[in-house]
Motif scaffolding. Structure first.
Motif, PDB file in Angstrom:
ATOM      1  N   THR A 232      29.689  41.850  41.927  1.00 22.92           N
ATOM      2  CA  THR A 232      28.883  41.789  43.142  1.00 22.92           C
ATOM      3  C   THR A 232      27.879  42.933  43.190  1.00 22.92           C
ATOM      4  O   THR A 232      26.702  42.725  43.522  1.00 22.92           O
ATOM      5  CB  THR A 232      29.790  41.834  44.386  1.00 22.92           C
ATOM      6  OG1 THR A 232      30.662  40.701  44.378  1.00 22.92           O
ATOM      7  CG2 THR A 232      28.949  41.803  45.662  1.00 22.92           C
TER       8      THR A 232
ATOM      9  N   GLY B 175      29.117  36.709  42.681  1.00 22.40           N
ATOM     10  CA  GLY B 175      29.840  37.970  42.703  1.00 22.40           C
ATOM     11  C   GLY B 175      31.181  37.848  43.389  1.00 22.40           C
ATOM     12  O   GLY B 175      32.190  38.388  42.920  1.00 22.40           O
ATOM     13  N   GLY B 176      31.212  37.109  44.491  1.00 21.32           N
ATOM     14  CA  GLY B 176      32.466  36.913  45.216  1.00 21.32           C
ATOM     15  C   GLY B 176      33.491  36.162  44.391  1.00 21.32           C
ATOM     16  O   GLY B 176      34.681  36.507  44.379  1.00 21.32           O
TER      17      GLY B 176
ATOM     18  N   ASP C  12      34.665  38.579  41.668  1.00 24.09           N
ATOM     19  CA  ASP C  12      35.495  39.643  42.243  1.00 24.09           C
ATOM     20  C   ASP C  12      36.926  39.162  42.452  1.00 24.09           C
ATOM     21  O   ASP C  12      37.897  39.888  42.197  1.00 24.09           O
ATOM     22  CB  ASP C  12      34.911  40.100  43.580  1.00 24.09           C
ATOM     23  CG  ASP C  12      33.767  41.091  43.396  1.00 24.09           C
ATOM     24  OD1 ASP C  12      33.514  41.481  42.240  1.00 24.09           O
ATOM     25  OD2 ASP C  12      33.122  41.454  44.398  1.00 24.09           O
TER      26      ASP C  12
ATOM     27  N   ALA D 203      25.757  36.936  46.049  1.00 28.77           N
ATOM     28  CA  ALA D 203      26.966  37.006  46.870  1.00 28.77           C
ATOM     29  C   ALA D 203      27.977  35.942  46.459  1.00 28.77           C
ATOM     30  O   ALA D 203      29.180  36.209  46.372  1.00 28.77           O
ATOM     31  CB  ALA D 203      26.594  36.837  48.345  1.00 28.77           C
TER      32      ALA D 203
END
Length: 445
Positions: free
Chosen positions: A161, A149-150, A153, A146
């Motif tokens: 993510t 990935g965050g 992103d 998380a």
């Protein structure tokens, strides 16, 4: 407005508690579960995953259900210092655990970061950072997936993510299935120090039920009179205060250093160590019973495992299905090499229990490592968690650094540099203990 209420907590705990009881009864009455030695928390978690909102939708957990795992793993490590024996032998083994843990962690990050650049990018036209998603989901787990990935992103890498969570889900199931298989193999081969051979298992270990009252062991000793406070209430309160202070300190550290993202369970362990120090300082080292606190920690572990598995949200990315399959196969092969080749050559005592724990961690997370460890070390007598708890103090900076530096390296286009440094550092920590132990055994013979 968030409609989350205390009654939602009651429903979540009620459902997972019911599933834990069902898991225990399935172990009691179904021979297949006895043969596989499947702990009730794993059964409960899988049932929760199947029946929960991400599958059949029969059970509707609250939207904050997945957050409980963060608190529960903090409870496990917050209680650990109150159950530990800090003698010289534990400290020595903790150094070995530190070397293995950091080496395993860095090697996985480095190897797959480089593999993504050297193999997957030219062969499958994947992004340079594709390979790094394996350690993000495997050794990092859902939390790191998380976080990384965050960060990616937000930089426009929108697949990160989903790929990270896919790796985390595959790693979780591989950890559980592999843990059960290793337990049976290790029992047959006589590698387990705490788990007897399967054909010699007593009924209570096979079924999970201690039927005869006279054979039921004590879960701890009272250190206070119920006229003042119930002993269990005291121990739960001590753990709650540990988590309370850890949460305050974690929030303060993370607010002061936003890029740090210091984990709550690491701070809980540090606060627990401080608590033990305070008890010795005021000359009340036995104010808390180590065995009873261990039971409280064990209960937290059971709920942690069940909640962690039940809250899985797998994300399958069809576009990357072929390279993903290859990535996962290579990832599992990497972890098998660590299990069968590296661990026996690093750990002088109880290598099997420590290898099982590191298998669960290397393929999923620390919480999953604890779950599979309970299969082969149900009463936590091997000392594996004690050693890891002490080793984690020196391991935490590397874990935090990897989670912070990985997205920075990816965004800057320096995946190869990040991977090379991590791989060299990891091998530098894994190889020397293997050489030392080999020389030690040669001298002993």
């Amino acid at each position: 407005m968030d409609g989350y209420t205390p009654f939602d907590i009651l429903m979540d705990i009620g459902w997972i508690s019911l599933l834990l009881i069902i898991g225990n009864l399935m172990r009691r009455f179904i021979p297949w579960f006895q043969k596989l030695l499947i702990p009730a928390p794993i059964t409960a978690g899988l049932l929760g995953l199947l029946l929960g909102p991400n599958a059949l939708g029969i059970i509707q957990f609250s939207e904050h259900f997945g957050d409980y795992a963060t608190i529960l793993i903090a409870a496990v490590f917050g209680a650990l210092p109150f159950t530990m024996d800090f003698d010289a032998k534990v400290r020595q083994r903790a150094r070995t655990m530190w070397s293995y843990s950091v080496g395993m962690y860095l090697t996985q990050w480095g190897f797959f970061a480089l593999l993504g650049v050297i193999l997957f990018a030219p062969l499958f036209n994947t992004p340079d950072w594709f390979g790094i998603m394996l350690p993000v989901g495997f050794v990092g787990g859902f939390g790191v997936a998380a976080a990384v990935g965050g960060a990616l992103d937000s930089a426009g890498m929108t697949e990160a993510t989903s790929l990270g969570f896919t790796a985390a889900a595959v790693g979780m199931f591989s950890a559980i299935v592999g843990g059960v298989i290793f337990a049976r193999w290790g029992s047959k081969k006589g590698h387990t120090n705490e788990l007897p051979a399967l054909d010699k298992l007593p009924e209570d270990m096979r079924t999970g039920i201690i039927s005869l009252p006279g054979q039921r062991p004590s879960v701890g000793r009272a250190t206070t009179s119920p006229s003042s406070i119930e002993p269990i209430a005291l121990h739960v309160a001590a753990l709650a205060v540990t988590l309370f202070l850890a949460n305050i300190l974690t929030n303060w550290v993370n607010d002061a250093f936003p890029a740090l993202s210091f984990p709550l369970f690491a701070m809980a362990f540090l606060v627990g160590l401080a608590g033990v120090g305070v008890l010795h300082l005021i000359k009340a080292p036995h104010y808390l019973d180590t065995k009873l606190m261990g039971s409280v920690s064990g209960a937290s572990t059971d709920f942690l495992v069940a909640v962690g598995i039940a809250s899985i949200v797998p994300a399958v990315v069809a576009t990357y299905i072929v390279p993903l399959i290859i990535l996962f196969v290579v990832g599992l092969a990497f972890c098998l090499v660590l299990f069968f080749y590296v661990a026996p050559r690093v750990f002088e005592y109880g290598w099997f229990e420590r290898a099982v724990f590191s298998w669960g961690w290397a393929t999923a997370s620390v919480a999953t490592g604890i779950a599979v460890l309970k299969i082969v070390d149900p009463e936590q007598k091997s000392g594996t968690l004690e050693e890891f708890g002490m080793a984690y103090v020196g391991f935490a900076p590397f874990e935090i650094a990897a989670a912070i530096l990985a997205p920075i390296a990816i965004i800057a286009g320096l995946v190869w540099l990040f991977g090379g440094v991590a791989l060299i550092g990891g091998l530098a920590l894994l190889i020397p203990p293997m050489i030392w132990l080999k020389k030690s055994k040669a001298k002993a013979s």
